[in-house]
Design a protein around this motif. Structure first.
Motif, PDB file in Angstrom:
ATOM      1  N   ILE A   6       0.855  -1.180   0.000  1.00 24.28           N
ATOM      2  CA  ILE A   6       0.000   0.000   0.000  1.00 24.28           C
ATOM      3  C   ILE A   6       0.894   1.234   0.000  1.00 24.28           C
ATOM      4  O   ILE A   6       1.784   1.375   0.837  1.00 24.28           O
ATOM      5  CB  ILE A   6      -0.937   0.017   1.222  1.00 24.28           C
ATOM      6  CG1 ILE A   6      -1.819  -1.236   1.244  1.00 24.28           C
ATOM      7  CG2 ILE A   6      -1.782   1.280   1.247  1.00 24.28           C
ATOM      8  CD1 ILE A   6      -2.775  -1.364   0.092  1.00 24.28           C
ATOM      9  N   GLU A   7       0.677   2.133  -0.968  1.00 25.14           N
ATOM     10  CA  GLU A   7       1.513   3.316  -1.115  1.00 25.14           C
ATOM     11  C   GLU A   7       0.674   4.577  -1.041  1.00 25.14           C
ATOM     12  O   GLU A   7      -0.504   4.571  -1.390  1.00 25.14           O
ATOM     13  CB  GLU A   7       2.234   3.282  -2.461  1.00 25.14           C
ATOM     14  CG  GLU A   7       3.139   2.078  -2.614  1.00 25.14           C
ATOM     15  CD  GLU A   7       3.779   2.008  -3.986  1.00 25.14           C
ATOM     16  OE1 GLU A   7       3.460   2.854  -4.838  1.00 25.14           O
ATOM     17  OE2 GLU A   7       4.594   1.110  -4.197  1.00 25.14           O
ATOM     18  N   THR A   8       1.313   5.655  -0.605  1.00 29.41           N
ATOM     19  CA  THR A   8       0.665   6.954  -0.633  1.00 29.41           C
ATOM     20  C   THR A   8       0.783   7.473  -2.058  1.00 29.41           C
ATOM     21  O   THR A   8       1.884   7.622  -2.572  1.00 29.41           O
ATOM     22  CB  THR A   8       1.345   7.937   0.331  1.00 29.41           C
ATOM     23  OG1 THR A   8       1.315   7.356   1.636  1.00 29.41           O
ATOM     24  CG2 THR A   8       0.655   9.262   0.351  1.00 29.41           C
ATOM     25  N   ILE A  30      -9.786  -3.634   5.238  1.00 31.71           N
ATOM     26  CA  ILE A  30      -9.426  -2.517   4.359  1.00 31.71           C
ATOM     27  C   ILE A  30      -9.442  -1.202   5.133  1.00 31.71           C
ATOM     28  O   ILE A  30      -8.547  -0.364   4.968  1.00 31.71           O
ATOM     29  CB  ILE A  30     -10.367  -2.463   3.142  1.00 31.71           C
ATOM     30  CG1 ILE A  30     -10.163  -3.717   2.286  1.00 31.71           C
ATOM     31  CG2 ILE A  30     -10.114  -1.203   2.310  1.00 31.71           C
ATOM     32  CD1 ILE A  30     -11.219  -3.932   1.226  1.00 31.71           C
ATOM     33  N   ALA A  31     -10.424  -1.030   5.997  1.00 33.46           N
ATOM     34  CA  ALA A  31     -10.497   0.180   6.814  1.00 33.46           C
ATOM     35  C   ALA A  31      -9.266   0.302   7.705  1.00 33.46           C
ATOM     36  O   ALA A  31      -8.717   1.398   7.882  1.00 33.46           O
ATOM     37  CB  ALA A  31     -11.771   0.173   7.647  1.00 33.46           C
ATOM     38  N   LYS A  32      -8.817  -0.812   8.270  1.00 29.69           N
ATOM     39  CA  LYS A  32      -7.617  -0.798   9.119  1.00 29.69           C
ATOM     40  C   LYS A  32      -6.375  -0.437   8.305  1.00 29.69           C
ATOM     41  O   LYS A  32      -5.536   0.353   8.745  1.00 29.69           O
ATOM     42  CB  LYS A  32      -7.444  -2.168   9.797  1.00 29.69           C
ATOM     43  CG  LYS A  32      -6.316  -2.212  10.796  1.00 29.69           C
ATOM     44  CD  LYS A  32      -6.584  -1.306  11.972  1.00 29.69           C
ATOM     45  CE  LYS A  32      -5.481  -1.424  13.005  1.00 29.69           C
ATOM     46  NZ  LYS A  32      -5.650  -0.458  14.079  1.00 29.69           N
ATOM     47  N   GLU A  35      -6.434   3.252   7.689  1.00 27.87           N
ATOM     48  CA  GLU A  35      -6.101   3.995   8.902  1.00 27.87           C
ATOM     49  C   GLU A  35      -4.603   3.954   9.199  1.00 27.87           C
ATOM     50  O   GLU A  35      -3.978   4.990   9.443  1.00 27.87           O
ATOM     51  CB  GLU A  35      -6.879   3.414  10.082  1.00 27.87           C
ATOM     52  CG  GLU A  35      -6.614   4.105  11.392  1.00 27.87           C
ATOM     53  CD  GLU A  35      -7.365   3.443  12.546  1.00 27.87           C
ATOM     54  OE1 GLU A  35      -6.871   3.571  13.688  1.00 27.87           O
ATOM     55  OE2 GLU A  35      -8.408   2.802  12.320  1.00 27.87           O
ATOM     56  N   VAL A  36      -4.030   2.772   9.156  1.00 25.16           N
ATOM     57  CA  VAL A  36      -2.608   2.592   9.477  1.00 25.16           C
ATOM     58  C   VAL A  36      -1.715   3.355   8.493  1.00 25.16           C
ATOM     59  O   VAL A  36      -0.676   3.892   8.870  1.00 25.16           O
ATOM     60  CB  VAL A  36      -2.247   1.089   9.468  1.00 25.16           C
ATOM     61  CG1 VAL A  36      -0.751   0.860   9.480  1.00 25.16           C
ATOM     62  CG2 VAL A  36      -2.901   0.393  10.649  1.00 25.16           C
ATOM     63  N   ASN A  37      -2.140   3.427   7.221  1.00 21.59           N
ATOM     64  CA  ASN A  37      -1.335   4.082   6.189  1.00 21.59           C
ATOM     65  C   ASN A  37      -1.743   5.533   5.938  1.00 21.59           C
ATOM     66  O   ASN A  37      -1.234   6.164   5.012  1.00 21.59           O
ATOM     67  CB  ASN A  37      -1.427   3.280   4.891  1.00 21.59           C
ATOM     68  CG  ASN A  37      -0.681   1.973   5.007  1.00 21.59           C
ATOM     69  OD1 ASN A  37       0.541   1.947   4.948  1.00 21.59           O
ATOM     70  ND2 ASN A  37      -1.397   0.877   5.205  1.00 21.59           N
ATOM     71  N   HIS A  38      -2.666   6.050   6.752  1.00 17.10           N
ATOM     72  CA  HIS A  38      -3.131   7.433   6.628  1.00 17.10           C
ATOM     73  C   HIS A  38      -3.630   7.734   5.215  1.00 17.10           C
ATOM     74  O   HIS A  38      -3.270   8.748   4.613  1.00 17.10           O
ATOM     75  CB  HIS A  38      -2.031   8.425   7.033  1.00 17.10           C
ATOM     76  CG  HIS A  38      -1.454   8.142   8.367  1.00 17.10           C
ATOM     77  ND1 HIS A  38      -2.139   8.368   9.539  1.00 17.10           N
ATOM     78  CD2 HIS A  38      -0.262   7.611   8.734  1.00 17.10           C
ATOM     79  CE1 HIS A  38      -1.394   8.011  10.567  1.00 17.10           C
ATOM     80  NE2 HIS A  38      -0.244   7.542  10.101  1.00 17.10           N
ATOM     81  N   LEU A  39      -4.446   6.822   4.696  1.00 17.88           N
ATOM     82  CA  LEU A  39      -5.029   6.961   3.365  1.00 17.88           C
ATOM     83  C   LEU A  39      -6.536   6.851   3.459  1.00 17.88           C
ATOM     84  O   LEU A  39      -7.073   6.351   4.445  1.00 17.88           O
ATOM     85  CB  LEU A  39      -4.507   5.852   2.434  1.00 17.88           C
ATOM     86  CG  LEU A  39      -3.021   5.842   2.133  1.00 17.88           C
ATOM     87  CD1 LEU A  39      -2.632   4.545   1.447  1.00 17.88           C
ATOM     88  CD2 LEU A  39      -2.675   7.029   1.249  1.00 17.88           C
ATOM     89  N   SER A  43      -8.767   5.062  -1.632  1.00 19.66           N
ATOM     90  CA  SER A  43      -7.413   4.912  -2.176  1.00 19.66           C
ATOM     91  C   SER A  43      -6.917   3.474  -2.018  1.00 19.66           C
ATOM     92  O   SER A  43      -6.320   2.904  -2.934  1.00 19.66           O
ATOM     93  CB  SER A  43      -6.456   5.873  -1.465  1.00 19.66           C
ATOM     94  OG  SER A  43      -5.139   5.685  -1.913  1.00 19.66           O
ATOM     95  N   VAL A  44      -7.162   2.886  -0.865  1.00 17.61           N
ATOM     96  CA  VAL A  44      -6.743   1.494  -0.626  1.00 17.61           C
ATOM     97  C   VAL A  44      -7.508   0.550  -1.555  1.00 17.61           C
ATOM     98  O   VAL A  44      -6.913  -0.336  -2.168  1.00 17.61           O
ATOM     99  CB  VAL A  44      -6.929   1.107   0.855  1.00 17.61           C
ATOM    100  CG1 VAL A  44      -6.612  -0.364   1.069  1.00 17.61           C
ATOM    101  CG2 VAL A  44      -6.053   1.972   1.741  1.00 17.61           C
ATOM    102  N   ILE A  45      -8.816   0.751  -1.686  1.00 21.20           N
ATOM    103  CA  ILE A  45      -9.616  -0.084  -2.584  1.00 21.20           C
ATOM    104  C   ILE A  45      -9.054  -0.022  -4.008  1.00 21.20           C
ATOM    105  O   ILE A  45      -8.897  -1.052  -4.676  1.00 21.20           O
ATOM    106  CB  ILE A  45     -11.099   0.372  -2.587  1.00 21.20           C
ATOM    107  CG1 ILE A  45     -11.785  -0.025  -1.295  1.00 21.20           C
ATOM    108  CG2 ILE A  45     -11.863  -0.173  -3.788  1.00 21.20           C
ATOM    109  CD1 ILE A  45     -12.044  -1.502  -1.136  1.00 21.20           C
ATOM    110  N   ASN A  46      -8.763   1.187  -4.488  1.00 18.79           N
ATOM    111  CA  ASN A  46      -8.234   1.327  -5.844  1.00 18.79           C
ATOM    112  C   ASN A  46      -6.891   0.630  -6.013  1.00 18.79           C
ATOM    113  O   ASN A  46      -6.633  -0.001  -7.049  1.00 18.79           O
ATOM    114  CB  ASN A  46      -8.134   2.807  -6.229  1.00 18.79           C
ATOM    115  CG  ASN A  46      -9.458   3.348  -6.692  1.00 18.79           C
ATOM    116  OD1 ASN A  46      -9.943   2.980  -7.754  1.00 18.79           O
ATOM    117  ND2 ASN A  46     -10.052   4.206  -5.896  1.00 18.79           N
ATOM    118  N   GLN A  47      -6.025   0.692  -5.012  1.00 25.78           N
ATOM    119  CA  GLN A  47      -4.735   0.008  -5.093  1.00 25.78           C
ATOM    120  C   GLN A  47      -4.923  -1.509  -5.115  1.00 25.78           C
ATOM    121  O   GLN A  47      -4.236  -2.219  -5.861  1.00 25.78           O
ATOM    122  CB  GLN A  47      -3.843   0.417  -3.925  1.00 25.78           C
ATOM    123  CG  GLN A  47      -3.356   1.849  -4.051  1.00 25.78           C
ATOM    124  CD  GLN A  47      -2.386   2.220  -2.970  1.00 25.78           C
ATOM    125  OE1 GLN A  47      -1.358   1.568  -2.798  1.00 25.78           O
ATOM    126  NE2 GLN A  47      -2.703   3.283  -2.237  1.00 25.78           N
TER     127      GLN A  47
END
Length: 58
Positions: A6-8, A30-32, A35-39, A43-47
């Protein structure tokens, strides 16, 4: 296969709004990650989707 990292990343303006359904435990994971990656969750779903599409077995 290389693991997902997971990237910013910067936001894109080329988006489509669509409703999807996912199970509760997947949502929580996914929510976690978000949260952990400050995204954002989005954004996480798209990655995750891009990673899956790029690593499909043909």
């Amino acid at each position: 296969m290389e693991k997902l990292k997971i990237e910013t990343i910067s936001k894109t303006k080329d988006t489509v709004t669509r409703t999807i359904r996912i199970n509760g435990s997947t949502f929580d994971k996914i929510a976690k990650l978000a949260e952990v990656n400050h995204l954002s969750f989005n954004s996480v779903i798209n990655q995750i989707i891009e990673y899956g599409l790029n690593n499909l077995e043909e």
